[in-house]
Write an enzyme that holds these catalytic residues in place. Structure first.
Site, PDB file in Angstrom:
ATOM      1  N   GLY A   1      -1.156  -0.040   6.572  1.00 26.47           N
ATOM      2  CA  GLY A   1      -1.044  -0.969   8.076  1.00 26.47           C
ATOM      3  C   GLY A   1      -2.364  -1.750   8.189  1.00 26.47           C
ATOM      4  O   GLY A   1      -3.126  -1.912   7.336  1.00 26.47           O
TER       5      GLY A   1
ATOM      6  N   GLU B   1      10.660 -15.773  -7.734  1.00 24.06           N
ATOM      7  CA  GLU B   1       9.921 -14.411  -7.772  1.00 24.06           C
ATOM      8  C   GLU B   1       9.700 -13.981  -9.045  1.00 24.06           C
ATOM      9  O   GLU B   1       8.608 -13.385  -9.180  1.00 24.06           O
ATOM     10  CB  GLU B   1      10.969 -13.732  -7.215  1.00 24.06           C
ATOM     11  CG  GLU B   1      10.925 -13.347  -5.550  1.00 24.06           C
ATOM     12  CD  GLU B   1      11.821 -12.414  -4.769  1.00 24.06           C
ATOM     13  OE1 GLU B   1      11.315 -11.461  -4.314  1.00 24.06           O
ATOM     14  OE2 GLU B   1      12.964 -12.491  -5.296  1.00 24.06           O
TER      15      GLU B   1
ATOM     16  N   HIS C   1      20.098 -37.703   0.131  1.00 25.51           N
ATOM     17  CA  HIS C   1      19.349 -38.043   1.580  1.00 25.51           C
ATOM     18  C   HIS C   1      17.585 -37.694   1.093  1.00 25.51           C
ATOM     19  O   HIS C   1      16.799 -37.774   1.827  1.00 25.51           O
ATOM     20  CB  HIS C   1      19.405 -37.313   2.619  1.00 25.51           C
ATOM     21  CG  HIS C   1      20.840 -37.444   3.122  1.00 25.51           C
ATOM     22  ND1 HIS C   1      21.165 -38.711   3.564  1.00 25.51           N
ATOM     23  CD2 HIS C   1      22.018 -36.588   3.077  1.00 25.51           C
ATOM     24  CE1 HIS C   1      22.579 -38.636   3.911  1.00 25.51           C
ATOM     25  NE2 HIS C   1      23.083 -37.444   3.707  1.00 25.51           N
TER      26      HIS C   1
ATOM     27  N   LYS D   1       7.100  -4.596  -2.858  1.00 26.01           N
ATOM     28  CA  LYS D   1       8.498  -4.083  -2.575  1.00 26.01           C
ATOM     29  C   LYS D   1       9.040  -4.030  -1.141  1.00 26.01           C
ATOM     30  O   LYS D   1       9.881  -4.596  -0.786  1.00 26.01           O
ATOM     31  CB  LYS D   1       8.903  -2.873  -3.374  1.00 26.01           C
ATOM     32  CG  LYS D   1      10.390  -2.361  -3.209  1.00 26.01           C
ATOM     33  CD  LYS D   1      11.249  -3.243  -3.955  1.00 26.01           C
ATOM     34  CE  LYS D   1      12.593  -3.023  -3.641  1.00 26.01           C
ATOM     35  NZ  LYS D   1      13.593  -4.136  -3.957  1.00 26.01           N
TER      36      LYS D   1
ATOM     37  N   CYS E   1       1.002  -1.346   0.084  1.00 22.74           N
ATOM     38  CA  CYS E   1      -0.111  -0.136  -0.073  1.00 22.74           C
ATOM     39  C   CYS E   1       0.848   1.235  -0.020  1.00 22.74           C
ATOM     40  O   CYS E   1       1.939   1.423   0.553  1.00 22.74           O
ATOM     41  CB  CYS E   1      -0.849  -0.014   1.205  1.00 22.74           C
ATOM     42  SG  CYS E   1      -2.017  -1.255   1.371  1.00 22.74           S
TER      43      CYS E   1
HETATM   44  C1  F6R Z   1      13.822 -10.722  -2.790  1.00 19.55           C
HETATM   45  C2  F6R Z   1      13.088  -9.740  -1.914  1.00 19.55           C
HETATM   46  C3  F6R Z   1      12.437 -10.007  -0.572  1.00 19.55           C
HETATM   47  C4  F6R Z   1      12.939  -8.912   0.356  1.00 19.55           C
HETATM   48  C5  F6R Z   1      12.179  -9.001   1.851  1.00 19.55           C
HETATM   49  C6  F6R Z   1      12.818  -8.077   2.603  1.00 19.55           C
HETATM   50  O1  F6R Z   1      14.190 -10.326  -4.069  1.00 19.55           O
HETATM   51  O2  F6R Z   1      13.122  -8.559  -2.229  1.00 19.55           O
HETATM   52  O3  F6R Z   1      12.513 -11.313  -0.360  1.00 19.55           O
HETATM   53  O4  F6R Z   1      14.434  -9.246   0.457  1.00 19.55           O
HETATM   54  O5  F6R Z   1      11.111  -8.848   1.459  1.00 19.55           O
HETATM   55  O6  F6R Z   1      12.664  -6.857   2.292  1.00 19.55           O
HETATM   56  P1  F6R Z   1      13.427  -5.608   3.101  1.00 19.55           P
HETATM   57  O7  F6R Z   1      15.198  -6.058   2.663  1.00 19.55           O
HETATM   58  O8  F6R Z   1      13.109  -4.311   2.359  1.00 19.55           O
HETATM   59  O9  F6R Z   1      13.457  -5.738   4.641  1.00 19.55           O
END
Ligand code: F6R
Length: 606
Positions: free
Chosen positions: A100, A487, A503, A601, A2
């Site tokens: 949130g 991903e 294993h 992101k 969001c």
């Molecule tokens: C993988 C990816 C996610 C982030 C994770 C943590 O490419 O982008 O697995 O690494 O959500 O995000 P941050 O680093 O922003 O805490």
């Protein structure tokens, strides 16, 4: 995930809100909406899908100069117009956008319904609009405070009221909110990306803080009405850093930026004379660093996998027991916090809710916590006792690349520093420094092989599933490689310790199951090659990511050869081809690489 934007000033708000929302698209969302206050009332438009759909749905004449906008990532109720923000009070007077989760929304919805309020959505957010509207307070600030009194949970909130069209009232608790200060106009956003085209003068709100924003200024205050007197700070992000600059995808742009970003994270931090690192931001004196008997690393997703790589570096260079754990698990298991453990959280965004809660858990129990964070001024960066900024520059693609490389570089410097207050020799310290300095150019050498790697990736793109295998230093590389492939290409990929293959998972190997094997030139090379032969014997296609001198051609194995560095630092380079494999597999499959389905992101909810 969001996103919130807001505008109040002398220009029509709608185009600015739309542009701000477009800047937040990279975070992932499923619907969007905005509310603009005009002379004849509030216009609210909401659509499912992309912001350009919202833009197309706007009425031609929408002249109001005050507004709020939102991109939603469904949590309560499906992606549907009725669930998109802004949410309104029944009379349409109050409009609210929210990031949130309101924990007591179910109870509040029941109370509102029995008081005769007709709820129009499935969301938690809607209750805020009704609670503000129900308040008898004379001011919007007073009404928002009354509503907040009844709410538990996390929020970044922006509220507009037709009775007070000269202001937006905002509140923050556990979800980021930033005010952008312009000249006769003010902006609001949950992420600086939405602001930097207009202003670099910003105010980061803290948890528990509220603000009134008018066209000419702002006032920050606490729930008790006390002024917090915040002053704006300048942020270093330039609008151009957020552009594609001729690249087809942000993910590719960011992979190619790695030689420069890796250079940036070590700049000024290597002490060549004494073979150590200068990490003043940690706020830890040598005596304190010596006192830690363990290091515990916490992060989520790829950051957690880099944390595993960091733990390995710490054990090897500093000989201090270290391990990494998913922050999303740690925070729920009532962890034992030890006074002589250094807790290190790692996060690109600095806003990942699970990681931020892990920080709070450690702090609540009196632990010492530092952070490796990319986004300056982010929630985690401001909550910890000290840290190392990653200086990777803005990362827009959902799939993290350059920030992860810089996390690994930062862990190497942390391990070097802790190593040197223990028993790591000056000579070994200098060896690591030379290795770190060589990395940017070596990344460039790997990126130069993009054409050949793309060819191998296109073959993998034809499969349903893939294995990534590695051992000890190579295992976090395999985990991150599998994660990246999943991903962006949506190909099922699993990482295994090479030693574990026999294993169980070996049963799955056949012509249709490719394996990417991490085979560095080290004391385990022979064992890794033997495991690769077991895969080949079962007709499994195999690609090795390996070093010069490891000749696998007689076995018919295709190799991606990366330059050698110091053995402890090799995993940083071995990871780079896995990014390219994921990117080119996704490209071959025609996926929306920068916005993979179902992903965001920055995961700001639990
Ligand atoms: C993988 C990816 C996610 C982030 C994770 C943590 O490419 O982008 O697995 O690494 O959500 O995000 P941050 O680093 O922003 O805490």
């Amino acid at each position: 995930m969001c996103g919130i934007v807001g505008y109040i000033g002398s220009q029509p708000a709608a185009p600015l809100l739309v542009e701000g929302l477009q800047r937040l698209e990279y975070r992932g969302y499923d619907s969007a909406g905005l509310a603009v206050l005009g002379r004849t009332g509030t216009t609210v438009v909401r659509t499912v899908g992309r912001v350009r759909g919202l833009e197309a749905a706007l009425p031609k004449r929408l002249a109001g100069k005050v507004g709020i906008g939102h991109t939603r990532w469904a949590t309560h109720g499906p992606a549907a117009e009725r669930n998109a923000h802004p949410h309104r009070s029944e009379d349409g007077r109050i409009s609210v956008v929210h990031n949130g989760i309101i924990d007591n929304a179910t109870a509040l919805r029941a109370q509102l319904t029995s008081a005769g309020v007709e709820l129009a959505s499935d969301t938690d957010t809607e209750v805020v609009a009704h609670l503000v509207a129900c308040s008898g307070a004379d001011t919007l600030e007073g009404a928002v405070l009354e509503a907040l009194d009844r709410i538990t949970g996390t929020y970044a909130l922006a509220v507009v009221d037709e009775r007070h069209p000269d202001r937006i009232v905002v509140a923050r608790n556990g979800s980021p909110l930033i005010i952008g200060v312009g000249d006769g106009e003010m902006f609001l956003a949950s992420d600086v990306a939405a602001l930097v085209r207009h202003t670099t003068s910003v105010v980061h709100l803290d948890d528990g803080e509220l603000a009134t924003i008018t066209a000419t200024g702002f006032r920050t205050f606490t729930a008790d009405g006390e002024d917090t007197g915040r002053t704006p700070v300048e942020i270093a992000v330039a609008a151009e850093d957020l552009e594609l600059a001729g690249h087809e995808h942000y993910m590719r742009k960011e992979m190619l930026e790695q030689p420069d970003s890796a250079e940036a994270v070590i700049r000024g931090r290597l002490d060549e004379r004494f073979g150590t690192a200068r990490l003043d931001g940690l706020n830890l004196a040598p005596r304190e660093l010596r006192g830690f008997r363990r290091v515990k690393i916490l992060g989520c997703g790829s950051a957690y996998y880099v944390g595993q790589l960091g733990a390995q570096l710490l054990e090897e260079l500093a000989r201090v027991p270290a391990d990494a754990e998913a922050a999303s698990e740690f925070r729920y298991r009532n962890p034992v916090i030890e006074p002589d453990t250094l807790y290190v959280v790692v996060s690109q965004s600095g806003e990942t809710a699970d990681t931020a809660f892990a920080v709070q858990e450690v702090k609540r129990k009196g632990g010492q916590v530092v952070a490796l964070v990319n986004v300056v001024g982010s929630t985690i960066a401001r909550e910890v006792d000290g840290g190392i900024y990653l200086h990777a520059g803005p990362e827009i693609a959902v799939a993290s690349t350059k920030a992860l490389t810089n996390m690994a570089m930062a862990f190497a410097m942390l391990a070097l520093l802790i190593g040197r207050v223990h028993d790591l020799s000056v000579a070994d310290g200098k060896r690591i420094i030379n290795g770190l300095k060589a990395i940017p150019a070596q990344i460039r050498e790997i990126l130069d092989q993009e054409g050949e790697i793309a060819e191998l990736a296109r073959e993998i793109a034809g499969s349903q599933s893939a294995f990534y295998i590695g051992r000890v230093r190579g295992f976090p590389v395999a985990r991150e490689g599998a994660q990246k492939l999943k991903e962006v290409s949506y190909i099922h990929a699993e990482a295994y310790q090479t030693s574990e293959l026999k294993h169980g998972p070996l049963a799955l190997i056949d012509e249709s199951m490719p394996t990417v094997a991490i085979i560095p030139d080290d004391d385990l090379t022979d064992r890794n090659v033997a495991a690769a032969e077991q895969v080949l014997a079962r007709k499994g296609p195999l690609v090795a990511i390996t070093h010069p001198g490891v000749d696998l051609s007689h076995l018919g194995i295709r190799s991606i050869v990366v330059p050698r560095n110091e053995p402890e630092l090799d995993p940083i380079l071995l990871t780079i081809p896995t990014q390219l494999i994921a990117y080119h597999a996704a490209l071959a499959l025609g996926h929306d690489i920068d916005k993979p389905r179902n992903l965001a992101k920055s995961v700001t909810v639990e």
